[in-house]
Design a protein around this motif. Structure first.
Motif, PDB file in Angstrom:
ATOM      1  N   GLU A  16     -46.148 104.298  50.995  1.00  0.00           N
ATOM      2  CA  GLU A  16     -44.687 104.637  50.017  1.00  0.00           C
ATOM      3  C   GLU A  16     -44.973 103.288  49.044  1.00  0.00           C
ATOM      4  N   ASN A  17     -44.960 102.083  49.495  1.00  0.00           N
ATOM      5  CA  ASN A  17     -44.819 101.012  48.657  1.00  0.00           C
ATOM      6  C   ASN A  17     -45.846 100.666  47.825  1.00  0.00           C
ATOM      7  N   GLN A  18     -47.109 101.146  47.993  1.00  0.00           N
ATOM      8  CA  GLN A  18     -48.158 100.966  47.370  1.00  0.00           C
ATOM      9  C   GLN A  18     -47.879 101.438  45.651  1.00  0.00           C
ATOM     10  N   TYR A  19     -47.219 102.214  45.686  1.00  0.00           N
ATOM     11  CA  TYR A  19     -46.741 102.606  44.097  1.00  0.00           C
ATOM     12  C   TYR A  19     -45.838 101.700  43.455  1.00  0.00           C
ATOM     13  N   ARG A 202     -35.022 114.750  46.202  1.00  0.00           N
ATOM     14  CA  ARG A 202     -34.676 113.390  46.074  1.00  0.00           C
ATOM     15  C   ARG A 202     -36.042 112.464  45.552  1.00  0.00           C
ATOM     16  N   MET A 203     -35.986 111.673  44.970  1.00  0.00           N
ATOM     17  CA  MET A 203     -36.953 110.710  44.324  1.00  0.00           C
ATOM     18  C   MET A 203     -37.641 109.986  45.489  1.00  0.00           C
ATOM     19  N   ASP A 204     -38.803 109.828  45.479  1.00  0.00           N
ATOM     20  CA  ASP A 204     -39.575 108.792  46.244  1.00  0.00           C
ATOM     21  C   ASP A 204     -40.293 107.697  45.273  1.00  0.00           C
ATOM     22  N   ASP A 205     -40.894 106.760  45.803  1.00  0.00           N
ATOM     23  CA  ASP A 205     -41.391 105.640  44.915  1.00  0.00           C
ATOM     24  C   ASP A 205     -42.391 106.169  44.112  1.00  0.00           C
ATOM     25  N   LYS A 206     -43.414 107.180  44.512  1.00  0.00           N
ATOM     26  CA  LYS A 206     -44.302 107.789  43.563  1.00  0.00           C
ATOM     27  C   LYS A 206     -43.724 108.566  42.525  1.00  0.00           C
ATOM     28  N   SER A 207     -42.584 109.458  42.776  1.00  0.00           N
ATOM     29  CA  SER A 207     -42.206 110.242  41.535  1.00  0.00           C
ATOM     30  C   SER A 207     -41.358 109.305  40.731  1.00  0.00           C
TER      31      SER A 207
END
Length: 346
Positions: A16-19, A202-207
């Protein structure tokens, strides 16, 4: 239901945090107000994401009262006090943010039909807050009178959508895999800046990084009257022989949009197999938000006024520096990435 072990959970967090990247210049010295969704709080993951990505912005995120009139009053009072340069609202927060006229806003999956959503998705009765609140309250109750309050609140949406300047102040972002809220058509009845993005409710890091951040950049550039160097990309260079994204082309687009004003260029007539609808569908699928409002259909590349043109075609005299894709110098998109990394945004 998927059970995730601690080891797999840590791996998921890394993926997840790679974005996430920081952009110190974006919204620098400005206040960004976040309006959270139903059952959430100002301590949500999206707030932490905003603070991490925009380290030089001040992010304020009040915990909203459960009753909508109280929540709306708190938001208006906060706006008067903080004078935010940008308001970001998600779900229920997007519904509230639409009514905060006079401010630049991004409403993501706005729940303009929240009363219906509550009833159809089991969001009545005793509910748990998804994230901690400053008052320590962990539960709340949704009954018929509260649902009625929300229905009455949403009847106030769009009342000033046509006031001077409002059409340019509001962007609507709508996840194409959202199972809860479907208000794209309703939004487009009142506003023109409606964009579908790849993501769920729900938003995630990528979106967030691929969808919300480009819009924040457009808004910040407009507020600052910032002119970035212009890069035109011939759409034909982005696809491989199978019609899929060429190797590293999406990576290149993401990196270019961080520093440049990027436009995508396609033929205006049927000189190639791709029609207008096929090109727009392809860009929507593989480039997504950065292509919205940034696609040009023309057969006259030499009339493009900008700094760089990435194309397979030798156009003769051009007002932009031609980077001939497929040549010995720019054989791949990795070559393009290396070239612009050396330029450093120039």
């Amino acid at each position: 239901m998927c059970v995730i072990s601690k080891k797999n959970s840590n791996f998921a967090a890394v993926m997840e945090n790679q974005y996430i990247k920081q952009f110190p210049e974006l919204m620098k010295g400005k206040t960004v107000m976040y309006v959270h969704g139903f059952g959430s709080s100002g301590q949500s993951g999206t707030v932490a994401r905003l603070r991490q990505v925009l380290p030089n912005a001040r992010v304020v995120a009040p915990d909203l009262p459960v009753h909508p009139e109280e929540a709306m009053q708190l938001l208006r009072t906060t706006c008067e006090k903080e004078r935010p340069s940008l308001i970001v609202g998600t779900s229920m927060g997007g519904m509230f943010a639409e009514m905060l006229y006079g401010y630049d806003r991004i409403v993501t999956n706005p729940a303009f039909n929240i009363a219906d959503t509550m009833q159809s998705h089991g969001l009545t009765g005793k509910q748990q807050f998804f994230s901690p609140r400053k008052d320590g309250v962990q539960e709340f109750y949704v009954d018929k009178p509260l649902v009625k309050e929300y229905r009455q609140m949403t009847e106030q949406n769009f009342l000033h959508a046509n006031d001077e300047g409002e059409q340019q102040r509001v962007f609507g972002l709508f996840g194409d895999e959202d199972p809860l809220v479907h208000t794209y058509d309703l939004f487009t009845q009142h506003y023109s800046q409606a964009i579908r993005f790849h993501g769920e409710h729900r938003m995630d890091d990528k979106s967030f990084m691929h969808s919300v951040l480009p819009v924040i950049r457009w808004i910040d550039d407009r507020q600052e009257k910032r002119d970035r160097p212009i890069v035109y990309i011939d759409v034909e260079t982005l696809a491989d022989s199978y019609g899929k994204p060429a190797s590293s082309s999406q990576k290149a687009v993401r990196q270019l949009t961080e520093r440049y004003q990027v436009y995508f260029v396609a033929p205006s007539q049927s000189s190639v197999p791709s029609s207008y609808s096929e090109v727009t569908s392809w860009l929507q699928e593989y480039i997504n938000v950065p292509a919205w409002g940034h696609t040009i259909f023309t057969n006259q590349h030499h009339l493009l006024y900008g700094d760089y043109l990435i194309s397979r075609k030798k156009e003769g005299d051009t007002m932009a520096t031609l980077l001939e894709f497929g040549s010995d110098t720019f054989k791949t998109w990795e070559d393009i990435i290396e070239y612009f990394s050396r330029l450093g945004g120039q």
